[in-house]
Design an enzyme around this catalytic site. Structure first.
Site, PDB file in Angstrom:
ATOM      1  N   GLY A   8       0.821  -1.196   0.000  1.00  0.00           N
ATOM      2  CA  GLY A   8       0.000   0.000   0.000  1.00  0.00           C
ATOM      3  C   GLY A   8       0.856   1.247   0.000  1.00  0.00           C
ATOM      4  O   GLY A   8       2.095   1.181   0.043  1.00  0.00           O
ATOM      5  N   ALA A 108      -4.644  -3.116  -8.276  1.00  0.00           N
ATOM      6  CA  ALA A 108      -4.408  -4.503  -7.888  1.00  0.00           C
ATOM      7  C   ALA A 108      -4.957  -4.797  -6.498  1.00  0.00           C
ATOM      8  O   ALA A 108      -5.397  -5.912  -6.214  1.00  0.00           O
ATOM      9  CB  ALA A 108      -2.909  -4.808  -7.939  1.00  0.00           C
ATOM     10  N   ASP A 109      -4.957  -3.790  -5.607  1.00  0.00           N
ATOM     11  CA  ASP A 109      -5.494  -3.998  -4.264  1.00  0.00           C
ATOM     12  C   ASP A 109      -6.999  -4.214  -4.288  1.00  0.00           C
ATOM     13  O   ASP A 109      -7.530  -5.052  -3.542  1.00  0.00           O
ATOM     14  CB  ASP A 109      -5.130  -2.819  -3.356  1.00  0.00           C
TER      15      ASP A 109
END
Length: 254
Positions: A8, A108-109
């Site tokens: 993150g 992608a998260d």
């Protein structure tokens, strides 16, 4: 063992899976200044801290919202474990039907969170991820990713408050005893905690109206546990949702 890494903007979450069992989780700070060697040393030390031998890591999957750090950490894993990690991105099988204007733009998260939610919860589902940004992902009853809502995260809001005002201090983010603050600190805490909880409730109500059915609501991320207990909606907390999603994606691609 499988090493799953979620990068993150502020923190990197990582965990090891022995088959389907998550053996440990840990967090380190995200740093664009770290070299691959520095990250390799950090990974080795963290694994040792949890009595995990880095030589037992058979494979690795990474999702990142910071591309430069993702590339560096991928090199670090290769240095340490002599493997090439799978990075979540275009071309990787996720099983997720993405119904947004440009599917390639989906972070992608958000992909990992949606895949994790689909594998664990009843659909439709709303996934709240409270990190540097607060994101709300919407998945319909067919498992399709319909879209998202993105707003500033709680810590980012606090930073904006303290850096752009002369008299508001930096505070720890906890709920005050009353919504009506009697001093500056409690007033700020009320705005950050109860204000965010109220925003989430409002968004969930509007999303439910658009879906036409009450969804399962799942929350993850560093501050989610502190916020969602003050929401009026029933929200499930899952600290490791993204790591579980990464394991699911790995299984689809191995």
């Amino acid at each position: 063992m499988l090493l799953a890494i979620d990068i993150g903007n502020s923190n990197i979450a990582l965990g090891c899976y022995d088959n389907d069992v998550l053996t440990f989780t840990s967090r380190i700070a995200t740093s664009a200044k770290h070299t691959a060697s520095q990250y390799a040393i950090e990974l080795k030390d963290i694994l040792a801290l949890y009595n995990q031998d880095y030589r037992e890591i058979d494979d690795c999957i990474i999702c990142s919202v910071v591309p430069t750090v993702g590339a560096t950490l991928s090199k670090a894993v290769s240095l340490l474990c002599d493997i090439v990690p799978l990075s979540v991105g275009p071309g990787v099988k996720t099983g997720l039907n993405i119904k947004i204007d440009n599917p390639a733009q989906l972070g992608a998260d958000l992909v990992a969170g949606a895949v994790g939610a689909i594998s664990e919860y009843t659909l439709p589902c709303v996934v709240i991820d409270m990190g540097t940004a607060s994101t709300v992902s919407i998945i319909d009853s067919d498992g399709s990713f319909l879209g998202a809502v993105i707003s500033a995260g709680v810590k980012l809001t606090l930073k904006a408050l303290t850096e752009n005002t002369a008299q508001l201090p930096s505070i720890n983010i906890t709920a005050p005893k009353s919504v009506i603050g009697k001093n500056s600190i409690d007033s700020m805490r009320s705005g950050l905690v109860f204000g965010t909880a109220g925003m989430l409730d409002g968004l969930i109500d509007r999303i439910t109206d658009e879906l036409g059915v009450l969804p399962t609501i799942v929350a993850t991320g560093g501050l989610a546990k502190e916020i969602i207990i003050h929401c009026k909606n029933d929200i499930i907390y899952n600290e490791n949702l993204l790591l579980d999603g990464l394991r699911e994606i790995y299984e689809r691609n191995k």
